[in-house]
Write a protein that holds these residues in place. Structure first.
Motif, PDB file in Angstrom:
ATOM      1  N   ASN A  47     -30.788  55.122  37.077  1.00  0.00           N
ATOM      2  CA  ASN A  47     -30.225  56.383  36.595  1.00  0.00           C
ATOM      3  C   ASN A  47     -31.329  57.350  36.171  1.00  0.00           C
ATOM      4  O   ASN A  47     -32.519  57.049  36.295  1.00  0.00           O
ATOM      5  CB  ASN A  47     -29.223  56.137  35.461  1.00  0.00           C
ATOM      6  CG  ASN A  47     -29.867  55.580  34.201  1.00  0.00           C
ATOM      7  OD1 ASN A  47     -31.085  55.613  34.025  1.00  0.00           O
ATOM      8  ND2 ASN A  47     -29.038  55.036  33.307  1.00  0.00           N
ATOM      9  N   ASN A  48     -30.932  58.514  35.661  1.00  0.00           N
ATOM     10  CA  ASN A  48     -31.925  59.546  35.339  1.00  0.00           C
ATOM     11  C   ASN A  48     -32.724  59.242  34.083  1.00  0.00           C
ATOM     12  O   ASN A  48     -33.607  60.022  33.712  1.00  0.00           O
ATOM     13  CB  ASN A  48     -31.265  60.917  35.239  1.00  0.00           C
ATOM     14  CG  ASN A  48     -30.201  60.984  34.171  1.00  0.00           C
ATOM     15  OD1 ASN A  48     -30.022  60.038  33.390  1.00  0.00           O
ATOM     16  ND2 ASN A  48     -29.461  62.076  34.139  1.00  0.00           N
ATOM     17  N   ARG A  49     -32.446  58.101  33.440  1.00  0.00           N
ATOM     18  CA  ARG A  49     -33.273  57.658  32.317  1.00  0.00           C
ATOM     19  C   ARG A  49     -34.182  56.511  32.745  1.00  0.00           C
ATOM     20  O   ARG A  49     -34.748  55.818  31.925  1.00  0.00           O
ATOM     21  CB  ARG A  49     -32.377  57.247  31.155  1.00  0.00           C
ATOM     22  CG  ARG A  49     -31.469  58.381  30.691  1.00  0.00           C
ATOM     23  CD  ARG A  49     -30.444  57.935  29.673  1.00  0.00           C
ATOM     24  NE  ARG A  49     -31.050  57.646  28.374  1.00  0.00           N
ATOM     25  CZ  ARG A  49     -30.364  57.266  27.316  1.00  0.00           C
ATOM     26  NH1 ARG A  49     -29.040  57.128  27.389  1.00  0.00           N
ATOM     27  NH2 ARG A  49     -30.973  57.026  26.171  1.00  0.00           N
ATOM     28  N   LEU A  50     -34.286  56.330  34.072  1.00  0.00           N
ATOM     29  CA  LEU A  50     -35.096  55.273  34.669  1.00  0.00           C
ATOM     30  C   LEU A  50     -34.667  53.894  34.190  1.00  0.00           C
ATOM     31  O   LEU A  50     -35.489  53.016  33.899  1.00  0.00           O
ATOM     32  CB  LEU A  50     -36.587  55.516  34.403  1.00  0.00           C
ATOM     33  CG  LEU A  50     -37.167  56.810  34.984  1.00  0.00           C
ATOM     34  CD1 LEU A  50     -38.680  56.861  34.778  1.00  0.00           C
ATOM     35  CD2 LEU A  50     -36.834  56.977  36.453  1.00  0.00           C
ATOM     36  N   GLN A  51     -33.344  53.692  34.126  1.00  0.00           N
ATOM     37  CA  GLN A  51     -32.763  52.404  33.795  1.00  0.00           C
ATOM     38  C   GLN A  51     -31.887  51.942  34.957  1.00  0.00           C
ATOM     39  O   GLN A  51     -31.119  52.729  35.515  1.00  0.00           O
ATOM     40  CB  GLN A  51     -31.907  52.507  32.524  1.00  0.00           C
ATOM     41  CG  GLN A  51     -32.680  52.947  31.291  1.00  0.00           C
ATOM     42  CD  GLN A  51     -31.751  53.285  30.125  1.00  0.00           C
ATOM     43  OE1 GLN A  51     -30.608  53.686  30.332  1.00  0.00           O
ATOM     44  NE2 GLN A  51     -32.256  53.113  28.916  1.00  0.00           N
ATOM     45  N   PHE A  52     -31.984  50.658  35.326  1.00  0.00           N
ATOM     46  CA  PHE A  52     -31.111  50.112  36.355  1.00  0.00           C
ATOM     47  C   PHE A  52     -29.752  49.778  35.751  1.00  0.00           C
ATOM     48  O   PHE A  52     -29.664  49.071  34.744  1.00  0.00           O
ATOM     49  CB  PHE A  52     -31.730  48.867  36.990  1.00  0.00           C
ATOM     50  CG  PHE A  52     -32.753  49.185  38.052  1.00  0.00           C
ATOM     51  CD1 PHE A  52     -32.348  49.541  39.325  1.00  0.00           C
ATOM     52  CD2 PHE A  52     -34.109  49.142  37.761  1.00  0.00           C
ATOM     53  CE1 PHE A  52     -33.279  49.845  40.310  1.00  0.00           C
ATOM     54  CE2 PHE A  52     -35.049  49.432  38.740  1.00  0.00           C
ATOM     55  CZ  PHE A  52     -34.630  49.791  40.020  1.00  0.00           C
TER      56      PHE A  52
END
Length: 468
Positions: free
Chosen positions: A399-404
């Motif tokens: 996602n846009n928070r660099l979390q899978f």
């Protein structure tokens, strides 16, 4: 109708700018947005501010406009100039906007030398009609004040210079009093670092009344402005000033938008019959070309001297350009021809610095995932970015928070312009706790901004996690 004109544009501020680079922040921020154009030659207090300047040979008709470029056969460094001059020609012909174009690397340009190719690229820009987007040395200003956006003084007969709340000279909140703007800006966003979809007088303006809400003045493509907007350190090639040990061999959007405004022809509208395509053509060692390079010491550093004539009251055509360099500096001549920019984007992804479908990772070992993008000729186009992981326990999306995140529905990591980056880390983690099995991670971009997973350009890496 006015007749002949003559101008000399220099880059002799280069060696004086060294101190400005020390405080620059070298950051990589991945997601950036939109565009603006620059300034044309022969625009000054005497001539109309909305004059557009065209390369040699332009006659008001559309089609291909070929401008020849040569190197004076008897010039010092004539042979050494050939490859970097050809590179500069190819760079202008390809017209690919880039970010992060400022490189300070001993492996590219040795320290205490000046990169001939970067300066040649700048001077070629002058010889095809582009002026400095910043105030530069011709303004009479000194120090950092030369980085304010190009303008002429208003009725008070002096330049009004205030860098605004952000303290960054050349940015959109500069307070310039009654100074008259000379810089063509994008009406929508006033951002100099990504091309707009359409470039003509319907989308670009000199009139400050057309600025976006809250903006005070046209921003220019200065390196400090790029950092303010969250970019890798980027500067328009036509911005005056280069440091020793530094290269700036690729164009910024600001450079290209200015040229394309001219290429719209006399009606200044894109997509009409008088549009032309500029092609710079290398002629080798010759004095008989439209633009000739020479180390003849006519300039204190480097300069393009021009003559031109008015085609009508709003359009000037260059007659001939001569680019002079000074032998009194230590010049670095790039010995390698630059490969052509790819037509289509090239995406990459690595797991633990490896590609392919047979990467092995032992449980408990570290895992890194790194993505890269060369946008090619589509640099600046709007696109969706995606990272999908097919795992033994389902499908995950970055996602846009660099979390899978676990999801059967695609999740976009970012929407915005295609920009160049070689190694952006999306994961640095230990594998302890991950189930053993096969993982396939795909990095993809597409050609639209609709949040639909089209995966137009993609690459995958597969790693197998084995028990220790």
């Amino acid at each position: 109708m006015l007749s002949d004109l003559k101008v000399i544009r220099t880059n002799d501020w280069a060696q004086k700018r060294q101190a400005c680079s020390i405080s620059l922040l070298w950051v990589l921020l991945f997601w950036i947005l939109s565009a603006e154009a620059g300034v044309f030659e022969f625009v000054d207090e005497v001539n109309e501010v909305d004059i557009i300047t065209h390369p040699s040979g332009y006659n008001g008709r559309g089609g291909e406009l070929v401008v020849t470029v040569g190197i004076a056969p008897m010039s010092p460094h004539a042979a050494e100039m050939e490859i970097p001059v050809q590179n500069a020609i190819n760079t202008w012909n390809q017209q690919v906007p880039t970010t992060g174009n400022i490189k300070s690397d001993e492996s590219i340009v040795p320290s205490r030398t000046f990169d001939f190719e970067s300066v040649a690229l700048h001077e070629l820009g002058h010889c095809i009609g582009l002026a400095h987007p910043n105030m530069a040395t011709e303004s009479g200003l000194v120090g950092n004040d030369k980085n304010y956006t190009k303008a002429i003084s208003g009725s008070n007969n002096r330049f009004d210079l205030d860098s605004g709340v952000d303290g960054i000279i050349g940015s959109s909140d500069d307070l310039r009093g009654d100074d008259i703007n000379l810089h063509w800006f994008n009406r929508e966003n006033n951002n100099p670092f990504v091309l707009a979809e359409i470039i003509d007088i319907t989308t670009y303006s000199l009139n400050l009344d057309d600025l976006p809400s809250g903006h005070q003045f046209a921003a220019n493509g200065d390196r400090q402005v790029s950092l303010l907007l969250g970019l890798q350190t980027t500067e328009a090639v036509m911005q005056q000033g280069i440091l020793s040990g530094e290269s700036r061999r690729t164009l910024a959007a600001d450079d290209i938008a200015t040229l394309r405004l001219a290429m719209n022809g006399l009606d200044r509208l894109a997509g009409t019959p008088d549009d032309y395509i500029l092609t710079l053509q290398y002629e080798g060692l010759t004095d008989d070309a439209d633009i000739v390079f020479n180390f003849d010491n006519r300039a204190s550093f480097a300069a393009c001297s021009l003559t031109g004539f008015f085609l009508n009251d709003k359009h000037v055509v260059i007659q001939k350009g001569h680019i002079s360099f000074n032998t009194g500096f230590i010049w670095f001549f790039n010995p390698e021809l630059t490969p052509p920019v790819p037509e289509q984007p090239v995406v990459s992804i690595l797991a633990n610095n490896q590609t392919g479908d047979s990467v092995i990772v032992l449980s408990g070992d570290p895992l890194s995932l790194v993505v890269g993008l060369d946008p090619g000729h589509k640099s600046g186009d709007q696109a969706d970015y995606w990272v999908r992981a097919m795992t033994p326990i389902g499908v995950y999306w970055l996602n846009n928070r660099l979390q899978f995140v676990r999801s059967d529905t695609p999740i976009r990591v970012h929407g915005g312009a295609l920009i160049d980056f070689s190694a952006f880390s999306i994961l640095e983690s230990m594998t302890a706790g991950l189930p053993v099995g096969t993982y396939t991670v795909t990095f993809a971009v597409d050609e639209n901004l609709d949040q639909i997973f089209d995966a137009t350009y993609q690459n995958s890496v597969t790693f197998t996690l084995l028990p220790r």
